[in-house]
Design an enzyme around this catalytic site. Sequence first.
Site, PDB file in Angstrom:
ATOM      1  N   ASN A   1       0.854  -1.192   0.000  1.00  0.00           N
ATOM      2  CA  ASN A   1       0.000   0.000   0.000  1.00  0.00           C
ATOM      3  C   ASN A   1       0.891   1.244   0.000  1.00  0.00           C
ATOM      4  O   ASN A   1       0.585   2.243   0.655  1.00  0.00           O
ATOM      5  CB  ASN A   1      -0.926  -0.034   1.222  1.00  0.00           C
ATOM      6  CG  ASN A   1      -2.024   1.002   1.142  1.00  0.00           C
ATOM      7  OD1 ASN A   1      -2.389   1.460   0.059  1.00  0.00           O
ATOM      8  ND2 ASN A   1      -2.557   1.401   2.288  1.00  0.00           N
TER       9      ASN A   1
ATOM     10  N   SER B   1      -4.194   3.045  17.758  1.00  0.00           N
ATOM     11  CA  SER B   1      -5.219   3.956  17.245  1.00  0.00           C
ATOM     12  C   SER B   1      -6.245   4.266  18.317  1.00  0.00           C
ATOM     13  O   SER B   1      -6.525   3.434  19.189  1.00  0.00           O
ATOM     14  CB  SER B   1      -5.915   3.273  16.063  1.00  0.00           C
ATOM     15  OG  SER B   1      -7.089   3.952  15.718  1.00  0.00           O
TER      16      SER B   1
ATOM     17  N   TYR C   1     -10.262  -4.532  11.801  1.00  0.00           N
ATOM     18  CA  TYR C   1      -9.092  -3.649  11.856  1.00  0.00           C
ATOM     19  C   TYR C   1      -8.878  -3.142  13.287  1.00  0.00           C
ATOM     20  O   TYR C   1      -7.789  -3.241  13.853  1.00  0.00           O
ATOM     21  CB  TYR C   1      -9.261  -2.457  10.896  1.00  0.00           C
ATOM     22  CG  TYR C   1      -8.362  -1.306  11.250  1.00  0.00           C
ATOM     23  CD1 TYR C   1      -7.005  -1.374  10.965  1.00  0.00           C
ATOM     24  CD2 TYR C   1      -8.847  -0.183  11.922  1.00  0.00           C
ATOM     25  CE1 TYR C   1      -6.163  -0.340  11.343  1.00  0.00           C
ATOM     26  CE2 TYR C   1      -8.014   0.850  12.294  1.00  0.00           C
ATOM     27  CZ  TYR C   1      -6.670   0.769  12.002  1.00  0.00           C
ATOM     28  OH  TYR C   1      -5.836   1.787  12.384  1.00  0.00           O
TER      29      TYR C   1
ATOM     30  N   LYS D   1      -5.790  -3.815  16.424  1.00  0.00           N
ATOM     31  CA  LYS D   1      -5.053  -2.849  17.254  1.00  0.00           C
ATOM     32  C   LYS D   1      -5.211  -3.204  18.734  1.00  0.00           C
ATOM     33  O   LYS D   1      -4.255  -3.127  19.517  1.00  0.00           O
ATOM     34  CB  LYS D   1      -5.534  -1.421  16.970  1.00  0.00           C
ATOM     35  CG  LYS D   1      -5.183  -0.925  15.571  1.00  0.00           C
ATOM     36  CD  LYS D   1      -3.675  -0.876  15.335  1.00  0.00           C
ATOM     37  CE  LYS D   1      -3.292  -0.527  13.917  1.00  0.00           C
ATOM     38  NZ  LYS D   1      -1.870  -0.737  13.617  1.00  0.00           N
TER      39      LYS D   1
ATOM     40  N   ARG E   1     -22.424   6.809   7.792  1.00  0.00           N
ATOM     41  CA  ARG E   1     -21.606   5.655   7.406  1.00  0.00           C
ATOM     42  C   ARG E   1     -21.610   4.662   8.565  1.00  0.00           C
ATOM     43  O   ARG E   1     -21.394   5.048   9.720  1.00  0.00           O
ATOM     44  CB  ARG E   1     -20.173   6.136   7.121  1.00  0.00           C
ATOM     45  CG  ARG E   1     -19.206   5.042   6.730  1.00  0.00           C
ATOM     46  CD  ARG E   1     -17.881   5.598   6.243  1.00  0.00           C
ATOM     47  NE  ARG E   1     -17.079   6.182   7.311  1.00  0.00           N
ATOM     48  CZ  ARG E   1     -15.844   6.665   7.148  1.00  0.00           C
ATOM     49  NH1 ARG E   1     -15.290   6.672   5.942  1.00  0.00           N
ATOM     50  NH2 ARG E   1     -15.182   7.171   8.160  1.00  0.00           N
TER      51      ARG E   1
END
Length: 342
Positions: A37, A127, A152, A156, A298
Site C-alpha cells: 500500500n 489507534s 481492523y 489494534k 456511514r
Amino acid sequence: MNKKILVTGGLGFIGSHTVVALQERGFDVVIIDNLSNSSIEVLGGITKITRISPEFENLDLRDKQSVNNFFEKYQDIDGVIHFAASKAVGESVQNPLLYYENNLNSLIYLLQQLKEKEAPKFIFSSSCTVYGQADELPITENAPVKKAESPYGNTKQIGEEIIFDTCSAVPHLKAISLRYFNPIGAHHSANIGELPIGTPQNLVPYITQTAAGKREQLSIFGNDYPTPDGTCIRDYIHVMDLARAHVIALERLLDNEQENNYEVFNLGTGKGNSVLEAVQAFEKVSGKKLPYTFVDRREGDIVAAYADTTKANRVLNWTAEFNIEDAMESAWKWQQKLEEKN
Ligand code: UFG
C-alpha cells in the site's frame, strides 16, 4: 556511532514522515516495506528532504523466515517502530482473516526476534479506535477499551494485548503504544504525503482530490448527529506532529526513562473539529469552494472523539504544534504536487 532504527511500513503515510524526523535527529534508518500500500518513489521523496537515503528491504513480515533472516543480517538494530499494517476499516470487515494475518503475524514475528536481543525497544502504531465511542470526552488513556467496531480495530486492541503480555513476561523488553487520533497533512516540502490507492476512504484525501477535480463532490456522512452542526467530530492531528512524537517516544526508550516497561500514549491535538469545520478549514487555506452533499451516516462511525493529551504533554513533553489549517494547507500543497506529476 548513530543508533540504527528499523521502521516497518516506512514508505507508508505516517512511516515515511517518521523516517524523515528520525534522520533529521541523527538516527540511521532501515525501512522494511512490502509496497502493498505504498510506492517505492517515497524513498526518493524522503531522500530529497533529508539528503540521506535510508536502507530499504522489500520484505513481507508475514513470512517468519524472512523476518528471522532480516535480524540475522541486521544485528545492530537499536529500536523498532512498527507501522506496517493494513488499515482500511471497510476492507477489514470484508476480509477479516487478511487483517488478522497481516497485522498480528507481523507483530508476533517481530517480538519473537526482539525478545532475544539484549535491550530491545519497540514502538507500536495503535489507534484511538481502541476506545470506540468513549463515554467521556476528551478521551484519556484510562478510558475503557470497548469491543472493536471492526476487525481492523480489533487487530489494534489485540496487538496492544500481545505487547502488554510480552512485556510482562520479558522485563528487558521496553515498549510504547501510540494511539493516534486522525492523522492528516503532509511534509511542508510536499515531497512526501498521503498516497491513497483508489477512492480515498478518509476525509482529507477525499477533500483534496475533490478540490483537484478528481472527484465530483464530497459526500458528508450524516448531518443528524448530536453535535453542534450535526456532523461527526474528530481530532485531526498533523502527521509531522505525530512523526516528532515517535522520535520523542523512541528516545524515552533508548534513555531508559520509562516508569513501566510498557506505556501507552494518546496522540492528538486535544481539539475536536466537525466534518463541516474541516471543510471550512480547507476552503480557507486553499481559497477554493468545496462542493459537498449530505448523505446517510456511514456504518461504524462514532459520533465524536478527541484526545485528552495531558499524559503525552506531561510525560513526553510533547504537544501538537500544528492546527487543522496548517495540516489542510500541507495536504493541499501535496495534492497539487501530485497533480503536476500526472
Ligand atoms: N467522512 C465523510 N466523508 C468521507 C470520508 C469521511 O463525511 O468521504 C467523515 C466520516 O464520517 C468521519 C470523518 O469524516 O466523521 C473522518 O473520517 P475518516 O474516515 O477520515 O476517519 P475515521 O475517524 O473514520 O477513521 C480514523 C482512522 C481509522 C481509525 C479510526 C478510529 O482512519 O484508521 O479513525 O476512529 F480506525
